[in-house]
Scaffold this motif. Structure first.
Motif, short mmCIF file in Angstrom:
data_model
loop_
_atom_site.label_atom_id
_atom_site.label_comp_id
_atom_site.label_asym_id
_atom_site.label_seq_id
_atom_site.Cartn_x
_atom_site.Cartn_y
_atom_site.Cartn_z
N ILE A 43 56.23 -10.95 -62.19
CA ILE A 43 55.11 -11.37 -61.35
C ILE A 43 54.31 -12.42 -62.11
O ILE A 43 53.96 -12.21 -63.28
CB ILE A 43 54.20 -10.17 -61.02
N GLU A 97 51.69 -15.96 -56.53
CA GLU A 97 52.40 -15.80 -55.27
C GLU A 97 51.40 -15.50 -54.14
O GLU A 97 50.53 -14.66 -54.29
CB GLU A 97 53.41 -14.65 -55.36
N ARG A 143 55.14 -13.19 -51.53
CA ARG A 143 55.16 -11.80 -52.00
C ARG A 143 55.97 -10.92 -51.06
O ARG A 143 56.80 -10.13 -51.50
CB ARG A 143 53.72 -11.29 -52.12
N SER A 144 55.79 -11.07 -49.75
CA SER A 144 56.53 -10.24 -48.80
C SER A 144 58.02 -10.58 -48.82
O SER A 144 58.86 -9.69 -48.68
CB SER A 144 55.96 -10.35 -47.40
N VAL A 146 59.47 -8.91 -52.11
CA VAL A 146 59.61 -7.45 -52.04
C VAL A 146 60.63 -7.03 -51.00
O VAL A 146 61.29 -5.99 -51.16
CB VAL A 146 58.25 -6.72 -51.82
N THR A 189 47.88 -5.44 -54.27
CA THR A 189 48.59 -6.34 -53.36
C THR A 189 50.10 -6.17 -53.48
O THR A 189 50.80 -6.11 -52.47
CB THR A 189 48.21 -7.81 -53.61
N TRP A 190 50.63 -6.09 -54.70
CA TRP A 190 52.07 -5.96 -54.89
C TRP A 190 52.58 -4.59 -54.48
O TRP A 190 53.63 -4.48 -53.84
CB TRP A 190 52.47 -6.28 -56.32
N ALA A 230 52.57 -4.22 -50.64
CA ALA A 230 53.65 -5.00 -50.03
C ALA A 230 55.01 -4.34 -50.27
O ALA A 230 55.84 -4.27 -49.36
CB ALA A 230 53.67 -6.42 -50.61
#
Length: 152
Positions: free
Chosen positions: A50, A54, A59-60, A63, A95-96, A99
């Motif tokens: 990371i 992003e 990010r989406s 993942v 956030t990560w 997601a």
């Protein structure tokens, strides 16, 4: 959301923190998102570094690709964000992990656990569960209290 509760999961999270400590000798290192089989992270998981730059769309996409690969390795993968620093939630964590959890659920699977792992322990920013160790040591073999090898 899957709660961090079973003894096996707790032991595997402790091992993940120990492995992180062993692999990263520096105080600071780049965070990474890891999705896969908690009992065999080195060979049955996928990871992505990371960078913190992003946006939500990228990010989406990241993942989603990780979730597809991880679900091929484990039907109920764990979602870990490994990073340095304190055992406190950060924007990066939320956030990560949100997601990644949504991506795994998008394929009709429930993550085994969704946690942040550091060199000093782990925490679940969604439930508040956590473990912290000042001096982390991992036993090579763990046996339940009723195991014959513990008879004394």
């Amino acid at each position: 959301m899957a709660e961090v509760e079973t003894r096996e999961v707790l032991r595997e999270l402790r091992a993940a923190a120990h492995d992180l400590r062993r692999r990263h000798l520096d105080h600071r290192f780049a965070p990474a998102l890891v999705i896969g089989d908690l009992s065999d992270l080195p060979t049955r998981a996928v990871a992505h570094p990371i960078h913190g730059e992003e946006d939500a769309g990228l990010r989406s996409e990241i993942v989603d690709v990780l979730a597809v690969r991880a679900l091929a390795l484990a039907p109920r993968p764990a979602v870990l964000l490994t990073r340095s620093g304190a055992l406190e939630p950060t924007d990066l964590d939320l956030t990560w992990l949100a997601a990644a959890r949504a991506a795994v659920r998008g394929y009709h699977a429930e993550p085994l656990t969704t946690v942040v792992v550091t060199k000093h322990g782990w925490f679940d920013p969604f439930s508040g569960a956590q473990r912290h160790w000042k001096r982390l040591r991992v036993r090579k073999h763990w046996y339940p209290p009723d195991h014959p090898s513990r008879a004394g």
